[in-house]
Design an enzyme around this catalytic site. Structure first.
Site, PDB file in Angstrom:
ATOM      1  CG  HIS A 156      84.387 -24.632  34.928  1.00  0.00           C
ATOM      2  ND1 HIS A 156      85.616 -24.660  35.138  1.00  0.00           N
ATOM      3  CD2 HIS A 156      84.034 -23.609  35.799  1.00  0.00           C
ATOM      4  CE1 HIS A 156      85.450 -23.853  36.156  1.00  0.00           C
ATOM      5  NE2 HIS A 156      84.691 -23.875  36.635  1.00  0.00           N
TER       6      HIS A 156
HETATM    7  C1  BDR Z   1      82.283 -27.932  36.803  1.00  0.00           C
HETATM    8  O1  BDR Z   1      81.818 -28.505  37.835  1.00  0.00           O
HETATM    9  C2  BDR Z   1      80.444 -28.206  38.101  1.00  0.00           C
HETATM   10  O2  BDR Z   1      79.875 -27.246  38.775  1.00  0.00           O
HETATM   11  C3  BDR Z   1      80.438 -27.265  36.530  1.00  0.00           C
HETATM   12  O3  BDR Z   1      79.492 -27.797  36.495  1.00  0.00           O
HETATM   13  C4  BDR Z   1      81.908 -27.751  35.500  1.00  0.00           C
HETATM   14  O4  BDR Z   1      81.119 -28.893  35.071  1.00  0.00           O
HETATM   15  C5  BDR Z   1      83.663 -27.365  37.190  1.00  0.00           C
HETATM   16  O5  BDR Z   1      84.305 -28.407  38.292  1.00  0.00           O
END
Ligand code: BDR
Ligand code: CA
Length: 312
Positions: free
Chosen positions: A241
């Site tokens: 992500h």
């Molecule tokens: C986002 O949520 C967090 O758990 C991760 O670090 C990322 O920024 C993904 O949905």
């Protein structure tokens, strides 16, 4: 000239991977890390993680500012520990950082850095948007000073990861996200629409682990918990992500995007935290967000590999 960036983050396994990518990349200059609750409710724990990651990369000179410990309006109900472990780093214990955070809180640090450098600073957000919203509360004219905002957050066509429509960073503080989307700046949004397209399997991660440097070894170690979490959700590999937001700055040509007005649902019984793209301009607002929609996954992973290899 490198693009000067301030990273607002909740580290976080994929945050750690993104911070390392930034530190390894000559296209950007990291001016500071501001920390927000998100992957843990304990913002001080996350700030220690931020400092420890900087020290791992030999960059204790970069300031860390501690920010919001909770969302603007409703209580935190996130389940970050399911994906990131209780310590936010999948149980990997880094040496206790020697350098304390700066005394300013994150919102003030963001304001001071941006106002002192008009038009120079890009805000990169990898967590809930609470610190940015608090900064906007103090300085509603902040967008005038900021070059642009690049976020990991939201999902406009892809399904959500917290519920069928909401992504975690936006869902953790929808009111803050709504303020940020409507603040008057141009946004690049790396949401689940694109981040779910970047996969790293254990062959690839093992290659990083065997590079012979501590950054590569750390990426291997820290992803063990994260990969297991993705397996438990039924995925074959982990997805990447937060590094997508950084990569969109380093190599915009790796991505396709659409420019559209995006807003956030804050009240819906089933849809709170949903990011809504107004594809047909039915709200009558001008587009403000470049929504990333596609990515060259192979080129992405090649560059990520090279950059991690270049670290200590
Ligand atoms: C986002 O949520 C967090 O758990 C991760 O670090 C990322 O920024 C993904 O949905
Ligand atoms: Ca994050």
């Amino acid at each position: 000239m490198p693009e000067r960036i301030l990273i607002d983050t909740d580290p976080g396994i994929d945050d750690a991977m993104a911070i390392l990518l930034a530190l390894a990349s000559p296209e950007v200059q990291v001016e500071g890390l501001t920390v927000v609750f998100g992957n843990s409710a304990d913002v001080h724990l996350l700030a220690r993680n931020a400092s420890a990651i900087l020290e791992l990369a030999g960059r204790a000179d970069i300031p860390v500012a501690v920010g919001a410990a909770s969302p603007l309006v409703r209580a935190y109900h996130g389940r970050g520990s399911v994906v990131h472990g209780e310590n936010g780093l999948g149980g990997v214990v880094l040496p206790k950082p020697a350098t304390p955070p700066v005394s300013q809180n994150a919102a003030q640090f963001i304001i001071d850095t941006c106002v002192a450098n008009p038009g120079q600073i890009t805000l990169v957000t990898l967590g809930p948007l609470t610190n940015i919203a608090l900064a906007l509360g103090i300085r509603p004219d902040l967008p005038r000073f900021v070059r642009r905002l690049v976020m990991m957050g939201g999902a406009v066509a892809a399904p959500g990861n917290v519920n069928p429509v909401a992504e975690a960073n936006v869902h953790n503080d929808p009111e803050a996200a709504r303020l940020v989307f409507n603040a008057g700046w141009e946004i690049t949004m790396a949401g689940l629409d694109v981040t779910m397209q970047v996969h790293m399997d254990d062959d690839y991660l093992g290659g990083l682990g065997n590079l012979g440097n501590r950054a590569g070894r750390f990426v291997w170690d820290v992803t063990r918990f994260y990969v297991a979490a993705y397996h438990s959700f039924g995925y074959a590999d982990m997805v990447v992500h937060d590094s997508c937001a950084l990569m969109a700055i380093l190599r915009p040509e790796f991505f396709t995007s659409k420019f559209v007005f995006v807003d956030v649902e804050t009240t819906g019984e089933l849809t709170r935290g949903q990011t809504i793209a107004d594809w047909r301009r039915q709200y009558g607002h001008k587009p403000q967000t470049h929504v990333l929609t596609g990515v060259d996954e192979i080129a992405f992973k090649q560059l990520y590999y090279e950059r991690i290899a270049a670290l200590l």
